[in-house]
Write a protein that holds these residues in place. Structure first.
Motif, short mmCIF file in Angstrom:
data_model
loop_
_atom_site.label_atom_id
_atom_site.label_comp_id
_atom_site.label_asym_id
_atom_site.label_seq_id
_atom_site.Cartn_x
_atom_site.Cartn_y
_atom_site.Cartn_z
N LEU A 4 0.86 -1.19 0.00
CA LEU A 4 0.00 0.00 0.00
C LEU A 4 0.90 1.23 0.00
N ILE A 5 0.67 2.13 -0.95
CA ILE A 5 1.35 3.42 -0.95
C ILE A 5 0.42 4.43 -0.31
N VAL A 6 0.86 5.02 0.79
CA VAL A 6 0.08 6.04 1.49
C VAL A 6 0.70 7.40 1.21
N VAL A 7 -0.13 8.34 0.81
CA VAL A 7 0.31 9.71 0.59
C VAL A 7 -0.26 10.56 1.73
N PRO A 8 0.53 10.82 2.80
CA PRO A 8 0.03 11.68 3.87
C PRO A 8 -0.02 13.13 3.37
N ALA A 9 -1.15 13.78 3.59
CA ALA A 9 -1.33 15.15 3.07
C ALA A 9 -2.11 15.98 4.09
N ARG A 10 -1.38 16.81 4.84
CA ARG A 10 -1.99 17.69 5.82
C ARG A 10 -2.31 19.05 5.20
N PHE A 11 -3.39 19.65 5.70
CA PHE A 11 -3.73 21.00 5.24
C PHE A 11 -2.94 22.06 6.00
N GLY A 12 -2.76 21.83 7.30
CA GLY A 12 -2.27 22.87 8.19
C GLY A 12 -0.77 23.03 8.26
N SER A 13 -0.11 23.30 7.16
CA SER A 13 1.30 23.63 7.18
C SER A 13 1.49 25.06 7.69
N THR A 14 2.40 25.25 8.63
CA THR A 14 2.61 26.59 9.20
C THR A 14 3.12 27.56 8.15
N ARG A 15 4.08 27.11 7.35
CA ARG A 15 4.71 28.01 6.38
C ARG A 15 3.96 28.08 5.05
N LEU A 16 3.14 27.04 4.76
CA LEU A 16 2.45 27.02 3.47
C LEU A 16 1.10 26.32 3.64
N ARG A 57 -11.26 19.05 2.55
CA ARG A 57 -10.97 19.66 1.26
C ARG A 57 -9.94 18.83 0.48
N ILE A 58 -8.96 18.32 1.20
CA ILE A 58 -7.96 17.48 0.55
C ILE A 58 -8.58 16.14 0.16
N ALA A 59 -9.42 15.59 1.04
CA ALA A 59 -10.09 14.33 0.72
C ALA A 59 -10.97 14.49 -0.53
N ASP A 60 -11.69 15.61 -0.62
CA ASP A 60 -12.53 15.85 -1.80
C ASP A 60 -11.69 15.96 -3.07
N HIS A 61 -10.54 16.63 -2.97
CA HIS A 61 -9.68 16.76 -4.14
C HIS A 61 -9.12 15.40 -4.55
N ALA A 62 -8.74 14.58 -3.58
CA ALA A 62 -8.25 13.24 -3.89
C ALA A 62 -9.31 12.45 -4.66
N THR A 63 -10.54 12.54 -4.18
CA THR A 63 -11.63 11.85 -4.86
C THR A 63 -11.82 12.38 -6.28
N ALA A 64 -11.69 13.70 -6.43
CA ALA A 64 -11.88 14.32 -7.74
C ALA A 64 -10.83 13.86 -8.75
N ILE A 65 -9.63 13.53 -8.27
CA ILE A 65 -8.58 13.06 -9.20
C ILE A 65 -8.53 11.53 -9.25
N ALA A 69 -9.37 8.30 -0.49
CA ALA A 69 -8.84 9.08 0.63
C ALA A 69 -9.40 8.53 1.93
N VAL A 70 -8.59 8.61 2.99
CA VAL A 70 -9.03 8.18 4.31
C VAL A 70 -8.73 9.31 5.28
N MET A 71 -9.65 9.59 6.17
CA MET A 71 -9.46 10.64 7.15
C MET A 71 -8.68 10.11 8.35
N THR A 72 -7.69 10.87 8.78
CA THR A 72 -6.87 10.51 9.93
C THR A 72 -6.83 11.72 10.87
N PRO A 73 -6.63 11.50 12.18
CA PRO A 73 -6.69 12.63 13.13
C PRO A 73 -5.60 13.66 12.90
N ASP A 74 -5.91 14.92 13.20
CA ASP A 74 -4.89 15.96 13.06
C ASP A 74 -3.85 15.88 14.17
#
Length: 270
Positions: A4-16, A57-65, A69-74
């Motif tokens: 399984l290839i997991v792509v971790p993708a957080r929204f809340g980057s401090t710098r970006l 928002r990231i989960a929706d974009h993953a679905t769109a492409i 996507a799976v939701m994981t705790p922040d």
């Protein structure tokens, strides 16, 4: 051996903030990394791809492409912990998990595939890529560390490819360097690419275990494995042509687009 290839993708980057959704030369960062993951899955076979995120928002974009996507705790404290949780949600647990960070769009699929093959063919708990520095690259790394001492990780490895240590310091120290430079074009220094493949049992151990002393000091999560006696296989790869380890700032986005304009767009090759 299912992977399984997991792509971790957080929204809340401090710098970006929201960086997985930001565009680089017309493609979002997440779309670029998912493309690498899909190509890798096709290369190795018996492999799935999932995006692990803490934001709808990231989960929706993953679905769109077209990617699950799976939701994981922040509250996840690392990409590896997020990858572990994502793998544990599968109906059938994979035997191997690749943590393909969501801010690394220039990793060649062949490099990721090499980790899967190494784990399938060997007995290591973890696999990660390294490349040997020629003298010019070593000189550039030394110069870079004068202003950014914790950027760039080196690896000391055994003759069979086992990792002996990783450090933000340039290892090994080189005695009689002038003679070695005259003897060949490559230095004895190996640089690490921050990409990991795990056996599922090793990843679950990692997620359940507190940080080790040296991991805390160096800020390198792979040292948790070495301190506890786990085996990390290093996979030799070619030095990256797109020499960016990740996208962390607006300047990185600009540099990524400049790099694509100069060297070509790897997305087209997928």
């Amino acid at each position: 051996m299912p992977a399984l290839i997991v792509v971790p993708a957080r929204f809340g980057s401090t710098r970006l903030p929201g960086k997985p959704l930001l565009a680089i030369a017309g493609r979002t960062l997440l779309e670029r990394v998912v493309s690498v993951a899909r190509t890798t899955a096709a290369l190795v076979g018996d492999c799935e791809v999932v995006v692990a995120t803490d934001d709808e928002r990231i989960a929706d974009h993953a679905t769109a492409i077209g990617t699950e996507a799976v939701m994981t705790p922040d509250s996840c404290d690392s990409g590896s912990s997020r990858a572990c949780l994502a793998a544990q949600t599968r109906a059938a647990k994979p035997e191997l998990v690749i943590n393909l960070q969501g801010d690394a769009p220039f990793v060649p699929p062949a490099v990721v595939a090499g980790l899967v093959h190494t784990l399938r063919e060997g007995r290591a708990d973890v696999a990660t890529p390294v490349y040997r520095l020629d003298w010019a690259r070593l000189d550039r790394l030394r110069a870079h560390k004068r202003t950014a001492p914790f950027s760039g990780t080196t690896c000391v490895r055994a003759t069979d490819g086992r990792a002996l240590w990783f450090s933000k310091t340039i290892l090994p120290a080189i005695r009689d360097e002038t003679r070695l430079r005259e003897a060949g074009s490559f230095s004895p220094v190996w640089q690490h690419l921050g990409l990991y493949g795990y056996r599922m049992a090793a990843l679950e151990w990692f997620a359940a275990t507190a940080q080790g002393d040296y991991e805390t000091i160096e800020g390198l999560e792979q040292l948790r494995f070495l301190e506890a006696g786990h085996t990390i296989a290093t996979v030799e790869v070619e030095p990256p042509s797109h020499a960016m380890s990740g996208i962390d700032t607006p300047q990185d986005l600009k540099l990524a687009e400049e790099t694509i304009a100069r060297l070509g767009d790897p997305f087209a090759a997928h």
